[in-house]
Enzyme design. Structure first.
Site, PDB file in Angstrom:
ATOM      1  N   PRO A 209       0.956  -0.966   0.001  1.00  0.00           N
ATOM      2  CA  PRO A 209      -0.102   0.085   0.010  1.00  0.00           C
ATOM      3  C   PRO A 209       0.746   1.220   0.047  1.00  0.00           C
ATOM      4  O   PRO A 209       1.871   1.187   0.618  1.00  0.00           O
ATOM      5  CB  PRO A 209      -0.831  -0.215   1.319  1.00  0.00           C
ATOM      6  CG  PRO A 209      -0.573  -1.475   1.730  1.00  0.00           C
ATOM      7  CD  PRO A 209       0.679  -1.959   1.140  1.00  0.00           C
ATOM      8  N   LEU A 210       0.589   2.458  -0.896  1.00  0.00           N
ATOM      9  CA  LEU A 210       1.379   3.537  -0.916  1.00  0.00           C
ATOM     10  C   LEU A 210       1.338   4.170   0.483  1.00  0.00           C
ATOM     11  O   LEU A 210       2.196   4.840   0.797  1.00  0.00           O
ATOM     12  CB  LEU A 210       0.747   4.363  -2.016  1.00  0.00           C
ATOM     13  CG  LEU A 210       0.995   3.998  -3.339  1.00  0.00           C
ATOM     14  CD1 LEU A 210       0.175   4.699  -4.247  1.00  0.00           C
ATOM     15  CD2 LEU A 210       2.507   3.893  -3.532  1.00  0.00           C
ATOM     16  N   CYS A 211       0.151   3.923   1.248  1.00  0.00           N
ATOM     17  CA  CYS A 211       0.172   4.749   2.505  1.00  0.00           C
ATOM     18  C   CYS A 211       1.340   4.106   3.369  1.00  0.00           C
ATOM     19  O   CYS A 211       2.242   4.765   4.072  1.00  0.00           O
ATOM     20  CB  CYS A 211      -0.967   4.541   3.083  1.00  0.00           C
ATOM     21  SG  CYS A 211      -1.628   2.808   3.402  1.00  0.00           S
ATOM     22  N   THR A 212       1.817   2.792   3.307  1.00  0.00           N
ATOM     23  CA  THR A 212       2.744   2.068   4.135  1.00  0.00           C
ATOM     24  C   THR A 212       4.150   2.625   3.734  1.00  0.00           C
ATOM     25  O   THR A 212       4.989   3.000   4.503  1.00  0.00           O
ATOM     26  CB  THR A 212       2.464   0.725   4.082  1.00  0.00           C
ATOM     27  OG1 THR A 212       1.089   0.211   4.369  1.00  0.00           O
ATOM     28  CG2 THR A 212       3.579  -0.077   4.701  1.00  0.00           C
ATOM     29  N   GLU A 215       4.454   6.480   4.700  1.00  0.00           N
ATOM     30  CA  GLU A 215       4.316   7.018   6.257  1.00  0.00           C
ATOM     31  C   GLU A 215       5.031   5.853   7.262  1.00  0.00           C
ATOM     32  O   GLU A 215       5.654   6.437   8.343  1.00  0.00           O
ATOM     33  CB  GLU A 215       2.823   7.138   6.796  1.00  0.00           C
ATOM     34  CG  GLU A 215       2.234   8.258   5.680  1.00  0.00           C
ATOM     35  CD  GLU A 215       0.728   8.059   5.799  1.00  0.00           C
ATOM     36  OE1 GLU A 215       0.244   7.517   6.740  1.00  0.00           O
ATOM     37  OE2 GLU A 215      -0.084   8.919   5.369  1.00  0.00           O
TER      38      GLU A 215
END
EC number: 6.2.1.64
Length: 449
Positions: A209-212, A215
Site C-alpha cells: 500500500p502506498l500509505c505504508t 508513512e
C-alpha cells in the site's frame, strides 16, 4: 547407414525406453528403432523461453532425440544471466537469447536443428503454433502462460456429446522455478486441467500500500519501493524510470538507503534493490536442471507413448532437504478457456438483438441483460453507459457479419441469471454454429482465445 560410436553412446539410455516394452507403456506404444527415428524426423517441438529453464530444456530435448526444435524468446542476454544460463558467454551479452541458445546447442549436439525466433509469443499467428506436435513452456510470467494456454485451447474441438476430439488436442508441458522450488506438469486441453483451471495455484504478486511506503515503512523492500514509486516522480517529474539504466537503479538505491537510515531499517543492498524493482526471483541452476529433466521426460512420453504421463502436476522443493510430490488436479468442466461451453445453433440471418433475446429463453442459460464479446471485441455492452452507446448500433446488425462470417466460433456473454429466487451475475462461454454454412459439421471448436 550404420550408427557411429558417438550416436550409439548418445542413444544408449534412450533405447532402454524406446526399444523395449514395459508395464507402464501407453496404449499405442510400439517399441523399436523406427519409433526412435520417427521422433527425430517428424516430432516438432516448440520451446517458449530461452532463459534459465529454457536453456536446460533445449539441451535436454536435443539429447532426448528431438531433432526439430524451435524456440521463442524476446529478451537479450544480460551479464546477470551468466551465472545460471549456461549456454551464454560474456561475449554474448546484448545478443538475442533465442539465437545464441539455438546456436550453442546445435554446435554441441549433432543432427539437431533449432530455429530461433527473437520476438514476443504474441507476435506469432495462430497458424504458427498449430504446426507443432508439443509446446514446452519455460516461461516466467502468468500472463505469458495464460496467453499460450488460450492459443493451445483454440485448436480444441468437441463433438456433439461434448467430448474432446483427440486429434485436435495440442499437448503442452509447463515448467516453472522459483528459487529452490519448482513445478512440472502436462496440459492436455479438454482432458487435464488447463492453466486457467488452476490459476489459483499461483499466489498473487506482493504489492505494498502506498500509505505504508509513505508513512510507516517497516522493511527494506518498503524503503526501496518508496524511492522507486514515490521519490523518483517527485524529483524527476515527467521522466520515466528505466530499470535497465544503471544510473537510475543507483539513484533508487541511494535514496532507499537514506530512507532506511531515517527509520532505522537494516538490509538495503544494491542487489536487493534490483530484485525488488525488477521483481526478480532468485534463480538456482540446479532447480532449473531438475525441472527441465522432468519436462523433457514428459515430452518424450507424449511423443512416444513409452510410459504413462504424469498425472498431472509435480512439485519440487529443495529448500530444506528434498521433497517431490505429484498431485492430480481435476479439470473445471465449466472453464471458459478449455471447457466445451454451451452449444447454440443459429441462422445466419439472426441479428445481435434477437440473439440477446434468445439468451433469456435458452434453458441452459436464462441470461438477461447480456453483454456480448467475440475474440476480445465488444459486440454489445450493457454498461457503462459510454460503452453501451458506442456498441448500441450493433444491435440491429447481423451476428454472422459481426463475427466475421465464420461458420463456427466462440462468444463470451455476461449477464444476470436466477437461482433459488436469487439473482447473480455470470459469465458464460458459447459455441456458436451457423446453420447451412460450408465447413460446419457436428464438431465444434472450444477455443479460448
Amino acid at each position: 547407414m550404420a550408427e557411429t560410436p558417438a550416436q550409439l553412446s548418445r542413444s544408449r539410455d534412450l533405447d532402454k525406453l524406446l526399444l523395449r516394452p514395459g508395464n507402464l507403456i501407453g496404449a499405442n506404444f510400439e517399441p523399436g528403432e523406427e519409433l526412435r527415428d520417427d521422433i527425430g524426423k517428424y516430432a516438432k517441438v516448440l520451446v517458449l523461453g530461452a532463459g534459465g529453464l529454457g536453456c536446460e530444456l533445449l539441451k535436454d530435448l536435443a539429447l532426448s532425440g528431438f531433432q526439430n526444435l524451435e524456440v521463442i524468446d524476446m529478451d537479450r542476454i544480460e551479464v546477470t544471466n551468466l551465472n545460471r544460463q549456461f549456454l551464454f558467454r560474456f561475449e554474448d551479452v546484448g545478443k538475442p537469447k533465442a539465437e545464441v541458445a539455438a546456436k550453442r546447442v546445435m554446435e554441441r549436439v549433432s543432427g539437431v536443428n533449432i530455429k530461433p525466433h527473437y520476438c514476443r509469443i504474441e507476435d506469432k499467428e495462430l497458424d504458427f503454433y498449430s504446426d507443432f506436435s508439443i509446446i514446452v513452456l519455460g516461461l516466467d510470467s502468468i500472463e505469458a502462460r495464460s496467453y499460450i494456454n488460450a492459443v493451445a485451447c483454440s485448436f480444441l474441438e468437441y463433438d456433439s456429446d461434448d467430448n474432446a476430439r483427440e486429434e485436435t488436442i495440442k499437448p503442452m508441458v509447463d515448467g516453472g522455478t522459483e528459487g529452490f522450488k519448482g513445478h512440472a506438469r502436462i496440459i492436455l486441453p479438454g482432458v487435464t486441467p488447463c492453466f486457467e483451471c488452476t490459476i489459483w495455484l499461483f499466489p498473487p504478486q506482493v504489492k505494498f500500500p502506498l500509505c505504508t511506503l509513505a508513512e510507516t515503512p517497516r522493511t527494506a523492500a518498503h524503503c526501496i519501493e518508496y524511492a522507486h514509486l514515490i521519490k523518483w516522480d517527485e524529483v524527476h517529474s515527467g521522466k520515466a524510470f528505466d530499470p535497465d539504466e544503471a544510473e537510475h537503479m543507483k539513484w533508487v538505491y541511494n535514496e532507499a538507503v537514506k530512507r532506511a537510515v531515517l527509520f532505522g531499517i537494516p538490509g538495503v543492498t544494491f542487489s536487493l534493490t534490483q530484485g525488488v524493482v525488477k521483481n526478480i526471483i532468485p534463480a538456482i541452476a540446479s532447480t532449473n536442471a531438475i525441472i527441465s529433466a522432468a519436462c523433457a521426460l514428459e515430452t518424450l512420453k507424449l511423443a512416444s507413448g513409452c510410459s504413462k504421463t504424469l498425472s498431472n502436476y509435480l512439485t519440487y522443493n529443495g529448500a530444506e532437504g528434498l521433497h517431490t510430490k505429484v498431485t492430480e488436479f481435476v479439470r473445471d468442466k465449466d472453464c471458459l478457456v478449455c471447457g466445451p461451453g454451451v452449444l447454440i445453433e443459429l441462422e445466419t440471418s439472426i441479428t445481435l438483438q434477437k440473439f440477446i433475446d434468445l439468451l433469456e429463453e435458452h434453458p441452459k442459460l436464462l441470461l438477461s441483460k447480456a453483454s456480448v464479446t467475440h475474440q476480445g471485441n465488444n459486440l454489445y455492452m450493457q454498461a457503462p453507459p459510454v460503452l453501451e452507446e458506442m456498441t448500441r448500433s450493433n444491435l440491429n446488425q447481423v451476428l454472422f457479419d459481426l463475427m466475421g462470417k465464420t461458420a463456427k466460433s466462440i462468444l463470451h456473454v455476461t449477464g444476470t441469471t436466477s437461482k433459488n429466487d436469487k439473482k447473480f451475475s455470470t459469465l458464460r462461454k458459447l459455441r456458436v454454429v451457423f446453420k447451412g454454412v460450408d465447413g460446419v459439421t457436428d464438431m465444434d471448436t472450444a477455443g479460448g482465445a
